[in-house]
Design a protein around this motif. Structure first.
Motif, PDB file in Angstrom:
ATOM      1  N   GLY A 100     -15.927 -66.930  44.017  1.00 11.27           N
ATOM      2  CA  GLY A 100     -17.375 -67.034  43.917  1.00 11.27           C
ATOM      3  C   GLY A 100     -18.110 -65.841  44.478  1.00 11.27           C
ATOM      4  N   VAL A 101     -17.443 -64.994  45.260  1.00  8.71           N
ATOM      5  CA  VAL A 101     -18.084 -63.834  45.850  1.00  8.71           C
ATOM      6  C   VAL A 101     -17.970 -62.674  44.873  1.00  8.71           C
ATOM      7  CG1 VAL A 101     -18.114 -62.233  47.787  1.00  8.71           C
ATOM      8  CG2 VAL A 101     -17.578 -64.643  48.156  1.00  8.71           C
ATOM      9  N   GLY A 102     -19.102 -62.032  44.599  1.00 10.79           N
ATOM     10  CA  GLY A 102     -19.152 -61.037  43.547  1.00 10.79           C
ATOM     11  C   GLY A 102     -18.874 -59.609  43.977  1.00 10.79           C
ATOM     12  N   ASP A 103     -19.111 -58.740  43.013  1.00  8.17           N
ATOM     13  CA  ASP A 103     -18.902 -57.312  43.186  1.00  8.17           C
ATOM     14  C   ASP A 103     -19.874 -56.738  44.205  1.00  8.17           C
ATOM     15  OD1 ASP A 103     -17.080 -57.464  41.059  1.00  8.17           O
ATOM     16  OD2 ASP A 103     -18.639 -57.048  39.581  1.00  8.17           O
ATOM     17  N   SER A 104     -19.464 -55.646  44.844  1.00  4.56           N
ATOM     18  CA  SER A 104     -20.364 -54.962  45.770  1.00  4.56           C
ATOM     19  C   SER A 104     -20.979 -53.725  45.129  1.00  4.56           C
ATOM     20  CB  SER A 104     -19.626 -54.596  47.056  1.00  4.56           C
ATOM     21  OG  SER A 104     -18.518 -53.795  46.755  1.00  4.56           O
ATOM     22  N   VAL A 105     -20.578 -53.422  43.903  1.00  9.14           N
ATOM     23  CA  VAL A 105     -21.176 -52.335  43.136  1.00  9.14           C
ATOM     24  C   VAL A 105     -21.460 -52.851  41.730  1.00  9.14           C
ATOM     25  CG1 VAL A 105     -20.042 -50.487  44.428  1.00  9.14           C
ATOM     26  CG2 VAL A 105     -18.919 -51.441  42.417  1.00  9.14           C
ATOM     27  N   TRP A 106     -22.355 -52.155  41.019  1.00  5.24           N
ATOM     28  CA  TRP A 106     -22.674 -52.567  39.658  1.00  5.24           C
ATOM     29  C   TRP A 106     -21.465 -52.347  38.769  1.00  5.24           C
ATOM     30  CZ3 TRP A 106     -22.915 -50.677  34.682  1.00  5.24           C
ATOM     31  CH2 TRP A 106     -23.594 -51.496  33.771  1.00  5.24           C
ATOM     32  N   SER A 107     -21.210 -53.295  37.898  1.00  2.87           N
ATOM     33  CA  SER A 107     -20.138 -53.151  36.915  1.00  2.87           C
ATOM     34  C   SER A 107     -20.691 -53.598  35.568  1.00  2.87           C
ATOM     35  CB  SER A 107     -18.924 -53.994  37.308  1.00  2.87           C
ATOM     36  OG  SER A 107     -19.269 -55.363  37.335  1.00  2.87           O
ATOM     37  N   PRO A 108     -20.229 -52.971  34.485  1.00  5.95           N
ATOM     38  CA  PRO A 108     -20.782 -53.302  33.168  1.00  5.95           C
ATOM     39  C   PRO A 108     -20.296 -54.659  32.676  1.00  5.95           C
ATOM     40  CG  PRO A 108     -19.008 -51.712  32.943  1.00  5.95           C
ATOM     41  CD  PRO A 108     -19.233 -51.904  34.419  1.00  5.95           C
ATOM     42  N   PRO A 109     -21.104 -55.300  31.827  1.00  6.40           N
ATOM     43  CA  PRO A 109     -20.628 -56.532  31.188  1.00  6.40           C
ATOM     44  C   PRO A 109     -19.637 -56.152  30.096  1.00  6.40           C
ATOM     45  CG  PRO A 109     -22.750 -55.923  30.278  1.00  6.40           C
ATOM     46  CD  PRO A 109     -22.452 -54.942  31.386  1.00  6.40           C
ATOM     47  N   ARG A 110     -18.871 -57.123  29.635  1.00  7.26           N
ATOM     48  CA  ARG A 110     -17.950 -56.820  28.537  1.00  7.26           C
ATOM     49  C   ARG A 110     -18.756 -56.619  27.255  1.00  7.26           C
ATOM     50  NH1 ARG A 110     -15.077 -62.714  27.864  1.00  7.26           N
ATOM     51  NH2 ARG A 110     -16.748 -63.604  26.632  1.00  7.26           N
ATOM     52  N   ALA A 111     -18.129 -56.019  26.285  1.00  5.19           N
ATOM     53  CA  ALA A 111     -18.789 -55.712  25.015  1.00  5.19           C
ATOM     54  C   ALA A 111     -19.400 -56.977  24.416  1.00  5.19           C
ATOM     55  CB  ALA A 111     -17.796 -55.093  24.039  1.00  5.19           C
ATOM     56  N   GLY A 112     -20.597 -56.848  23.892  1.00  2.00           N
ATOM     57  CA  GLY A 112     -21.290 -57.971  23.269  1.00  2.00           C
ATOM     58  C   GLY A 112     -22.142 -58.790  24.216  1.00  2.00           C
ATOM     59  N   PHE A 113     -22.073 -58.486  25.502  1.00  4.28           N
ATOM     60  CA  PHE A 113     -22.854 -59.210  26.506  1.00  4.28           C
ATOM     61  C   PHE A 113     -23.900 -58.287  27.122  1.00  4.28           C
ATOM     62  CE2 PHE A 113     -19.561 -62.200  26.026  1.00  4.28           C
ATOM     63  CZ  PHE A 113     -19.996 -63.405  26.560  1.00  4.28           C
ATOM     64  N   ILE A 114     -24.960 -58.891  27.606  1.00  5.69           N
ATOM     65  CA  ILE A 114     -26.001 -58.180  28.349  1.00  5.69           C
ATOM     66  C   ILE A 114     -26.007 -58.755  29.760  1.00  5.69           C
ATOM     67  CG2 ILE A 114     -28.468 -57.692  28.529  1.00  5.69           C
ATOM     68  CD1 ILE A 114     -27.042 -56.395  26.075  1.00  5.69           C
ATOM     69  N   LYS A 115     -26.027 -57.879  30.726  1.00  3.57           N
ATOM     70  CA  LYS A 115     -26.068 -58.318  32.121  1.00  3.57           C
ATOM     71  C   LYS A 115     -27.521 -58.347  32.581  1.00  3.57           C
ATOM     72  CE  LYS A 115     -22.825 -57.354  35.017  1.00  3.57           C
ATOM     73  NZ  LYS A 115     -21.902 -56.673  35.956  1.00  3.57           N
ATOM     74  N   ILE A 116     -27.915 -59.481  33.121  1.00  3.84           N
ATOM     75  CA  ILE A 116     -29.254 -59.661  33.659  1.00  3.84           C
ATOM     76  C   ILE A 116     -29.109 -59.848  35.161  1.00  3.84           C
ATOM     77  CG2 ILE A 116     -31.328 -61.093  33.650  1.00  3.84           C
ATOM     78  CD1 ILE A 116     -30.356 -61.913  30.759  1.00  3.84           C
ATOM     79  N   ILE A 117     -29.630 -58.895  35.894  1.00  5.86           N
ATOM     80  CA  ILE A 117     -29.534 -58.943  37.346  1.00  5.86           C
ATOM     81  C   ILE A 117     -30.927 -59.234  37.895  1.00  5.86           C
ATOM     82  CG2 ILE A 117     -28.858 -57.716  39.425  1.00  5.86           C
ATOM     83  CD1 ILE A 117     -27.016 -56.018  37.735  1.00  5.86           C
ATOM     84  N   THR A 118     -31.006 -60.200  38.799  1.00 11.39           N
ATOM     85  CA  THR A 118     -32.303 -60.621  39.323  1.00 11.39           C
ATOM     86  C   THR A 118     -32.314 -60.564  40.845  1.00 11.39           C
ATOM     87  OG1 THR A 118     -31.682 -62.968  39.408  1.00 11.39           O
ATOM     88  CG2 THR A 118     -32.637 -62.173  37.348  1.00 11.39           C
ATOM     89  N   ASP A 119     -33.523 -60.484  41.374  1.00 13.90           N
ATOM     90  CA  ASP A 119     -33.679 -60.509  42.823  1.00 13.90           C
ATOM     91  C   ASP A 119     -35.099 -60.926  43.166  1.00 13.90           C
ATOM     92  OD1 ASP A 119     -32.735 -60.347  45.406  1.00 13.90           O
ATOM     93  OD2 ASP A 119     -32.962 -58.181  45.578  1.00 13.90           O
ATOM     94  N   ALA A 120     -35.274 -61.373  44.391  1.00 16.14           N
ATOM     95  CA  ALA A 120     -36.590 -61.752  44.904  1.00 16.14           C
ATOM     96  C   ALA A 120     -36.875 -60.930  46.149  1.00 16.14           C
ATOM     97  CB  ALA A 120     -36.623 -63.237  45.237  1.00 16.14           C
ATOM     98  N   TYR A 121     -38.149 -60.658  46.363  1.00 11.25           N
ATOM     99  CA  TYR A 121     -38.605 -59.904  47.516  1.00 11.25           C
ATOM    100  C   TYR A 121     -39.675 -60.728  48.232  1.00 11.25           C
ATOM    101  CZ  TYR A 121     -41.474 -56.474  50.017  1.00 11.25           C
ATOM    102  OH  TYR A 121     -42.210 -55.814  50.958  1.00 11.25           O
ATOM    103  N   MET A 122     -39.417 -61.047  49.485  1.00 10.96           N
ATOM    104  CA  MET A 122     -40.365 -61.819  50.278  1.00 10.96           C
ATOM    105  C   MET A 122     -41.382 -60.835  50.862  1.00 10.96           C
ATOM    106  SD  MET A 122     -38.853 -64.585  49.606  1.00 10.96           S
ATOM    107  CE  MET A 122     -39.667 -65.844  50.542  1.00 10.96           C
ATOM    108  N   ALA A 123     -42.559 -60.778  50.231  1.00 12.52           N
ATOM    109  CA  ALA A 123     -43.550 -59.760  50.568  1.00 12.52           C
ATOM    110  C   ALA A 123     -44.190 -59.969  51.937  1.00 12.52           C
ATOM    111  CB  ALA A 123     -44.626 -59.695  49.485  1.00 12.52           C
TER     112      ALA A 123
END
Length: 185
Positions: free
Chosen positions: A21-44
């Motif tokens: 369940g613990v993910g990558d520590s660097v950006w990695s590409p999605p496999r062919a045919g997929f789009i990676k959507i990365i999200t985040d929140a910022y507590m202003a």
């Protein structure tokens, strides 16, 4: 026949990205045919929350990005879930069919993966996320450590006006483009 099934199963069966369940520590590409959507929140800190979402293809190109400053006093967990919903809403509106959703909120990713829907503010967000993910032909929800989420983190901080959601498909801010290029090194 077996190869046809495998190809079909690879497209439609949602699997966790990593068994731990613990993910990558660097950006990695999605496999062919997929789009990676990365999200985040910022507590202003001014009774507002910044939401950010970035869609990238297998070559690391930014396809679109969205940011939204929301007047709210959400918990961090709810804010992260709202950022993920924001990203999925944009992906759905843009007609994407095969997506990998990544965020740095490990408990949220585990709750979505396990469909752990409780009658709490976070649980209701998890329910909404599961519903949104079901609209895609193929989808995964995975964890990414902060180092693999830096572009979305930057995007979540862009908006300075509460209430204005913005989606860009061209003319991305230079700082975001620079961070995305560094990811590819």
């Amino acid at each position: 026949m077996v190869s046809d099934y495998r190809a079909y199963a690879d497209r439609v069966i949602t699997r966790p990205c990593l068994s731990s369940g613990v993910g990558d520590s660097v950006w990695s590409p999605p496999r062919a045919g997929f789009i990676k959507i990365i999200t985040d929140a910022y507590m202003a800190g001014d009774e507002s929350v910044g939401l950010g979402a970035v869609a990238r293809d297998k070559d690391g190109r930014i396809l679109w990005l969205g940011y939204w400053q929301v007047g709210a006093e959400w918990s961090v967990e709810v804010a992260e879930a709202k950022a993920a919903m924001f990203g999925l809403d944009i992906a759905k509106e843009r007609g994407l069919s095969n997506i990998v959703l990544k965020c740095d909120a490990l408990n949220l990713v585990r709750a979505v993966r396990d469909k752990n829907i409780a009658r709490t503010p976070v649980g209701l967000c998890v329910e909404d996320l599961c519903t949104l993910l079901s609209f895609f032909e193929s989808s995964k929800c995975c964890h990414v450590k902060r180092g693999g989420n830096i572009v979305a983190h930057c995007v979540a901080r862009i908006s300075e006006r509460v209430g204005v959601a913005t989606v860009l498909v061209t003319d991305f801010p230079q700082g975001v483009l620079s961070l995305a290029e560094i990811d590819l090194i």
